[in-house]
Design a protein around this motif. Structure first.
Motif, PDB file in Angstrom:
ATOM      1  N   ARG A 115     -13.285  -1.695  -0.696  1.00 44.97           N
ATOM      2  CA  ARG A 115     -13.552  -2.701  -1.726  1.00 44.97           C
ATOM      3  C   ARG A 115     -12.288  -3.074  -2.506  1.00 44.97           C
ATOM      4  O   ARG A 115     -12.245  -3.026  -3.732  1.00 44.97           O
ATOM      5  N   ASN A 116     -11.229  -3.408  -1.760  1.00 44.22           N
ATOM      6  CA  ASN A 116      -9.992  -3.845  -2.390  1.00 44.22           C
ATOM      7  C   ASN A 116      -9.372  -4.966  -1.558  1.00 44.22           C
ATOM      8  O   ASN A 116     -10.014  -5.501  -0.653  1.00 44.22           O
ATOM      9  N   LEU A 117      -8.127  -5.327  -1.842  1.00 41.63           N
ATOM     10  CA  LEU A 117      -7.498  -6.465  -1.168  1.00 41.63           C
ATOM     11  C   LEU A 117      -7.328  -6.277   0.343  1.00 41.63           C
ATOM     12  O   LEU A 117      -7.663  -7.181   1.114  1.00 41.63           O
ATOM     13  N   PRO A 118      -6.816  -5.118   0.816  1.00 40.12           N
ATOM     14  CA  PRO A 118      -6.702  -4.945   2.269  1.00 40.12           C
ATOM     15  C   PRO A 118      -8.047  -5.005   2.989  1.00 40.12           C
ATOM     16  O   PRO A 118      -8.150  -5.580   4.078  1.00 40.12           O
ATOM     17  N   GLY A 174     -18.568  -2.695   4.766  1.00 45.40           N
ATOM     18  CA  GLY A 174     -19.509  -1.673   4.320  1.00 45.40           C
ATOM     19  C   GLY A 174     -19.296  -0.287   4.876  1.00 45.40           C
ATOM     20  O   GLY A 174     -20.079   0.622   4.575  1.00 45.40           O
ATOM     21  N   GLN A 175     -18.241  -0.099   5.724  1.00 45.81           N
ATOM     22  CA  GLN A 175     -17.935   1.199   6.317  1.00 45.81           C
ATOM     23  C   GLN A 175     -19.168   1.804   6.990  1.00 45.81           C
ATOM     24  O   GLN A 175     -19.544   2.961   6.757  1.00 45.81           O
ATOM     25  N   SER A 197       0.829  -1.203   0.000  1.00 39.74           N
ATOM     26  CA  SER A 197       0.000   0.000   0.000  1.00 39.74           C
ATOM     27  C   SER A 197       0.867   1.258   0.000  1.00 39.74           C
ATOM     28  O   SER A 197       0.660   2.170  -0.804  1.00 39.74           O
ATOM     29  N   PHE A 198       1.845   1.300   0.901  1.00 38.80           N
ATOM     30  CA  PHE A 198       2.685   2.498   1.007  1.00 38.80           C
ATOM     31  C   PHE A 198       3.481   2.734  -0.270  1.00 38.80           C
ATOM     32  O   PHE A 198       3.556   3.865  -0.773  1.00 38.80           O
ATOM     33  N   LEU A 199       4.060   1.666  -0.820  1.00 38.06           N
ATOM     34  CA  LEU A 199       4.874   1.821  -2.029  1.00 38.06           C
ATOM     35  C   LEU A 199       4.033   2.261  -3.225  1.00 38.06           C
ATOM     36  O   LEU A 199       4.452   3.136  -4.002  1.00 38.06           O
ATOM     37  N   ILE A 231      -6.095  -0.687  -5.640  1.00 38.47           N
ATOM     38  CA  ILE A 231      -6.379  -2.060  -5.232  1.00 38.47           C
ATOM     39  C   ILE A 231      -5.571  -2.470  -4.004  1.00 38.47           C
ATOM     40  O   ILE A 231      -5.959  -3.373  -3.254  1.00 38.47           O
ATOM     41  N   PHE A 232      -4.424  -1.777  -3.755  1.00 30.91           N
ATOM     42  CA  PHE A 232      -3.600  -2.093  -2.590  1.00 30.91           C
ATOM     43  C   PHE A 232      -3.693  -1.043  -1.483  1.00 30.91           C
ATOM     44  O   PHE A 232      -3.082  -1.206  -0.429  1.00 30.91           O
TER      45      PHE A 232
END
Length: 204
Positions: free
Chosen positions: A56-59, A108-109, A27-29, A49-50
């Motif tokens: 709604r992504n991988l994490p 769903g936040q 994510s950071f990179l 996506i990271f």
């Protein structure tokens, strides 16, 4: 009646820590690539996506699964405690439902629906920009008070792990949300300081 599920806690912990570390680093990179690298194919998509601070992504999917798995484990413990008519069987049941809610919230936040009404009510800004922490902080305080006896009845090793895990999770969810809210309201989310704080928060 004994009810057991064989798991290797050390192996599970190491595996999950590796997953979290990989997701946080990726994510950071990928977020830093938006600031410091030239355009490359699918740059925006890969960054989204990271991104641990996006939805709604991988994490997000990992967090949902981790919290849901915790809820299932707590439910299994509650079932075993119920068979033994344990004094704290209902505490385990409530914990299972709390983690089920947290998993659904991650997907769903749900807590974000509190932000605008609370912001209008409190006329909040700066550190309290993400105003959902006010009602949820109150609920956390009630939870800690009502679960104090439960925590102290646990075996010492388990108690230390519970307290440590709780401190990390609450510290990330509420504690790091304070500087995150301040940076969001002053510099916006598209700034390096905010990305750093958000990455730490979501990692915790």
């Amino acid at each position: 009646m004994k009810f057991q599920i064989p798991l290797a806690p050390g192996a599970v912990t190491q595996f999950l820590l590796r997953v979290v570390t990989c997701l946080a680093v990726l994510s950071f990179l990928t977020q830093m690539s938006l600031y410091y690298l030239p355009e490359y194919p699918l740059r925006e998509y890969i960054a989204r996506i990271f991104n641990v601070d996006a939805e709604r992504n991988l994490p997000t999917f990992y967090s949902f699964l981790a919290l849901l798995f915790s809820s299932l484990l707590l439910g299994a413990i509650a079932y075993a405690k119920n068979l033994d008519s344990d004094r704290y069987k209902n505490h385990w049941k409530i914990l299972s439902f709390i983690f089920l809610y947290l998993s659904l919230d991650e997907a769903g936040q749900l807590h974000e629906s509190f932000i605008n009404p609370m912001r209008s009510l409190l006329n909040a800004s700066g550190f309290l920009y993400f105003t959902w922490i006010v009602p949820f902080g109150f609920l956390v305080a009630i939870f800690l008070l009502s679960y104090s006896k439960f925590v102290f009845h646990l075996p010492v090793a388990t108690r230390k792990l519970f307290v440590g895990a709780g401190a990390l999770y609450i510290g990330g969810a509420i504690g790091m949300e304070l500087p995150g809210g301040y940076l969001f309201s002053t510099t916006g989310m598209e700034s390096v300081p905010y990305v750093i704080v958000a990455t730490i928060e979501e990692s915790l």
